[in-house]
Design a protein around this motif. Sequence first.
Motif, PDB file in Angstrom:
ATOM      1  N   LEU A 135       0.846  -1.200   0.000  1.00 15.92           N
ATOM      2  CA  LEU A 135       0.000   0.000   0.000  1.00 15.92           C
ATOM      3  C   LEU A 135       0.876   1.243   0.000  1.00 15.92           C
ATOM      4  CD1 LEU A 135      -2.871  -0.543   2.647  1.00 15.92           C
ATOM      5  CD2 LEU A 135      -3.136  -0.265   0.172  1.00 15.92           C
ATOM      6  N   GLU A 136       0.344   2.315  -0.577  1.00 20.92           N
ATOM      7  CA  GLU A 136       1.017   3.609  -0.488  1.00 20.92           C
ATOM      8  C   GLU A 136       0.143   4.581   0.297  1.00 20.92           C
ATOM      9  OE1 GLU A 136      -0.109   6.548  -3.361  1.00 20.92           O
ATOM     10  OE2 GLU A 136      -1.567   5.575  -2.078  1.00 20.92           O
ATOM     11  N   GLU A 137       0.617   5.814   0.435  1.00 20.95           N
ATOM     12  CA  GLU A 137       0.066   6.748   1.418  1.00 20.95           C
ATOM     13  C   GLU A 137      -1.344   7.239   1.131  1.00 20.95           C
ATOM     14  OE1 GLU A 137       2.157   9.322  -1.642  1.00 20.95           O
ATOM     15  OE2 GLU A 137       2.498   7.403  -0.658  1.00 20.95           O
ATOM     16  N   HIS A 138      -1.819   7.119  -0.098  1.00 20.71           N
ATOM     17  CA  HIS A 138      -3.167   7.584  -0.416  1.00 20.71           C
ATOM     18  C   HIS A 138      -4.221   6.493  -0.275  1.00 20.71           C
ATOM     19  CE1 HIS A 138      -0.659  10.588  -2.578  1.00 20.71           C
ATOM     20  NE2 HIS A 138      -1.549  11.402  -2.071  1.00 20.71           N
ATOM     21  N   GLY A 139      -3.752   5.259  -0.041  1.00 22.79           N
ATOM     22  CA  GLY A 139      -4.687   4.141   0.013  1.00 22.79           C
ATOM     23  C   GLY A 139      -4.779   3.413  -1.317  1.00 22.79           C
ATOM     24  N   LEU A 140      -3.714   3.467  -2.082  1.00 20.08           N
ATOM     25  CA  LEU A 140      -3.642   2.735  -3.337  1.00 20.08           C
ATOM     26  C   LEU A 140      -2.867   1.432  -3.121  1.00 20.08           C
ATOM     27  CD1 LEU A 140      -2.861   5.666  -5.767  1.00 20.08           C
ATOM     28  CD2 LEU A 140      -4.699   4.025  -6.121  1.00 20.08           C
ATOM     29  N   ILE A 141      -3.419   0.334  -3.607  1.00 28.80           N
ATOM     30  CA  ILE A 141      -2.715  -0.949  -3.612  1.00 28.80           C
ATOM     31  C   ILE A 141      -1.716  -0.905  -4.758  1.00 28.80           C
ATOM     32  CG2 ILE A 141      -2.970  -3.449  -3.776  1.00 28.80           C
ATOM     33  CD1 ILE A 141      -5.991  -2.946  -3.055  1.00 28.80           C
ATOM     34  N   MET A 142      -0.458  -1.198  -4.448  1.00 28.22           N
ATOM     35  CA  MET A 142       0.595  -1.095  -5.458  1.00 28.22           C
ATOM     36  C   MET A 142       1.117  -2.465  -5.866  1.00 28.22           C
ATOM     37  SD  MET A 142       3.035   1.996  -4.146  1.00 28.22           S
ATOM     38  CE  MET A 142       3.540   1.119  -2.653  1.00 28.22           C
ATOM     39  N   GLU A 143       1.687  -2.518  -7.046  1.00 18.84           N
ATOM     40  CA  GLU A 143       2.467  -3.685  -7.434  1.00 18.84           C
ATOM     41  C   GLU A 143       3.725  -3.722  -6.577  1.00 18.84           C
ATOM     42  OE1 GLU A 143       4.218  -3.165 -11.467  1.00 18.84           O
ATOM     43  OE2 GLU A 143       3.336  -1.155 -11.266  1.00 18.84           O
ATOM     44  N   ALA A 144       4.246  -4.895  -6.347  1.00 25.14           N
ATOM     45  CA  ALA A 144       5.478  -5.036  -5.563  1.00 25.14           C
ATOM     46  C   ALA A 144       6.670  -4.572  -6.385  1.00 25.14           C
ATOM     47  CB  ALA A 144       5.669  -6.487  -5.152  1.00 25.14           C
ATOM     48  N   PRO A 145       7.684  -4.011  -5.723  1.00 29.59           N
ATOM     49  CA  PRO A 145       8.917  -3.703  -6.444  1.00 29.59           C
ATOM     50  C   PRO A 145       9.642  -4.986  -6.816  1.00 29.59           C
ATOM     51  CG  PRO A 145       9.217  -3.333  -4.098  1.00 29.59           C
ATOM     52  CD  PRO A 145       7.775  -3.670  -4.288  1.00 29.59           C
ATOM     53  N   THR A 146      10.655  -4.858  -7.652  1.00 28.66           N
ATOM     54  CA  THR A 146      11.478  -6.004  -8.031  1.00 28.66           C
ATOM     55  C   THR A 146      12.563  -6.213  -6.985  1.00 28.66           C
ATOM     56  OG1 THR A 146      11.090  -5.604 -10.385  1.00 28.66           O
ATOM     57  CG2 THR A 146      13.001  -6.942  -9.806  1.00 28.66           C
ATOM     58  N   PHE A 147      12.684  -7.438  -6.499  1.00 27.96           N
ATOM     59  CA  PHE A 147      13.701  -7.800  -5.506  1.00 27.96           C
ATOM     60  C   PHE A 147      14.691  -8.785  -6.129  1.00 27.96           C
ATOM     61  CE2 PHE A 147      10.090  -6.675  -2.752  1.00 27.96           C
ATOM     62  CZ  PHE A 147      10.715  -5.871  -1.810  1.00 27.96           C
ATOM     63  N   PRO A 148      15.971  -8.735  -5.663  1.00 24.84           N
ATOM     64  CA  PRO A 148      16.549  -7.693  -4.817  1.00 24.84           C
ATOM     65  C   PRO A 148      17.030  -6.517  -5.664  1.00 24.84           C
ATOM     66  CG  PRO A 148      18.201  -9.364  -5.229  1.00 24.84           C
ATOM     67  CD  PRO A 148      16.944  -9.823  -5.941  1.00 24.84           C
ATOM     68  N   LEU A 149      17.337  -5.411  -5.009  1.00 23.80           N
ATOM     69  CA  LEU A 149      17.966  -4.290  -5.688  1.00 23.80           C
ATOM     70  C   LEU A 149      19.358  -4.730  -6.143  1.00 23.80           C
ATOM     71  CD1 LEU A 149      17.920  -1.249  -6.432  1.00 23.80           C
ATOM     72  CD2 LEU A 149      18.861  -0.797  -4.159  1.00 23.80           C
ATOM     73  N   LYS A 150      19.659  -4.549  -7.416  1.00 21.83           N
ATOM     74  CA  LYS A 150      20.930  -5.023  -7.958  1.00 21.83           C
ATOM     75  C   LYS A 150      22.103  -4.221  -7.407  1.00 21.83           C
ATOM     76  CE  LYS A 150      19.036  -6.717 -12.345  1.00 21.83           C
ATOM     77  NZ  LYS A 150      19.092  -6.578 -13.824  1.00 21.83           N
ATOM     78  N   ALA A 151      23.241  -4.892  -7.280  1.00 24.55           N
ATOM     79  CA  ALA A 151      24.462  -4.208  -6.869  1.00 24.55           C
ATOM     80  C   ALA A 151      24.818  -3.144  -7.900  1.00 24.55           C
ATOM     81  CB  ALA A 151      25.599  -5.217  -6.725  1.00 24.55           C
ATOM     82  N   GLY A 152      25.384  -2.053  -7.423  1.00 21.20           N
ATOM     83  CA  GLY A 152      25.755  -0.967  -8.316  1.00 21.20           C
ATOM     84  C   GLY A 152      25.773   0.337  -7.562  1.00 21.20           C
ATOM     85  N   LYS A 153      25.935   1.435  -8.296  1.00 17.53           N
ATOM     86  CA  LYS A 153      25.935   2.754  -7.687  1.00 17.53           C
ATOM     87  C   LYS A 153      24.822   3.585  -8.297  1.00 17.53           C
ATOM     88  CE  LYS A 153      28.962   6.256  -5.778  1.00 17.53           C
ATOM     89  NZ  LYS A 153      30.380   6.637  -5.504  1.00 17.53           N
ATOM     90  N   TYR A 154      23.985   4.146  -7.429  1.00 14.93           N
ATOM     91  CA  TYR A 154      22.801   4.890  -7.835  1.00 14.93           C
ATOM     92  C   TYR A 154      22.910   6.330  -7.353  1.00 14.93           C
ATOM     93  CZ  TYR A 154      20.927   0.105  -8.227  1.00 14.93           C
ATOM     94  OH  TYR A 154      20.725  -1.224  -8.541  1.00 14.93           O
ATOM     95  N   LEU A 155      22.371   7.256  -8.126  1.00 15.59           N
ATOM     96  CA  LEU A 155      22.265   8.644  -7.699  1.00 15.59           C
ATOM     97  C   LEU A 155      20.870   8.824  -7.109  1.00 15.59           C
ATOM     98  CD1 LEU A 155      23.636  11.438  -7.614  1.00 15.59           C
ATOM     99  CD2 LEU A 155      22.572  11.908  -9.845  1.00 15.59           C
TER     100      LEU A 155
END
Length: 243
Positions: A135-155
């Motif tokens: 769930l998110e803050e407005h009461g919307l059911i969300m799709e799940a994120p992709t697991f796991p977050l891949k190794a790397g460097k993100y901004l």
Amino acid sequence: QKKVTHPSSFLKFAAPDDNDDDGTWTTEPQDSTRRDLLINGLALGLIGASGVASYSLFNTNVYTPSGFVRLPRTQFIAALGDPKATSGSGAQDWGLWTADPGPRGVWLRDYSRDIVDNANKAPVGWTFDKNDWWLEEHGLIMEAPTFPLKAGKYLVTGGRMVTTGLTIDDAGNWKLDEGTLYDVTHLPCRSARYKPLTESSVVGSPLTANQRDFPVAPGAIMPTVEGCDKLDYAVLFVIGKEV
């Protein structure tokens, strides 16, 4: 996260009072010198606030540190950890949304019609998992994120003052180049993962969620749902990746 009104464990902020009378008052200055001082002080305050906002906007929307390339569209990390930490472990339990999950979500009130009656498929095509849902803050059911977050460097950024590099290694350790996890958390976006404690089709499902608990205030924890374990995730904007 979503563009309902914007693009879902830490601190709770009080909502502003609807009453415009904040209990302060001033009297008319008795001479031009005092009036000019007040006006100049107000102007300096506005300039200072504008400067802070401009700096944050520049960092988030324009500035790209050496070694990174901007993404064509923002992605979103679902992160777990101490808000005060600058590094830690457990990033194997972090996930990534490559697209904003909010506009692709389903309102709690529409759960039966748009998901249950549609063979657990959301109208845009993602599959709802009754044993592990978001769930998110407005009461919307969300799709799940992709697991796991891949190794790397993100901004990453929280859309406030800090835009910095986030390094994830193959062992699931993470480290920020600058600031804390709280600094790069987008506070208006709240996100939680719910896992039912039983096999009931009602208790522990979105049908049990109290729609009056939404929307959730920026920085507040997500509501509990009867019959579920809940895990709050911080949401980080990903605006670039290492070249």
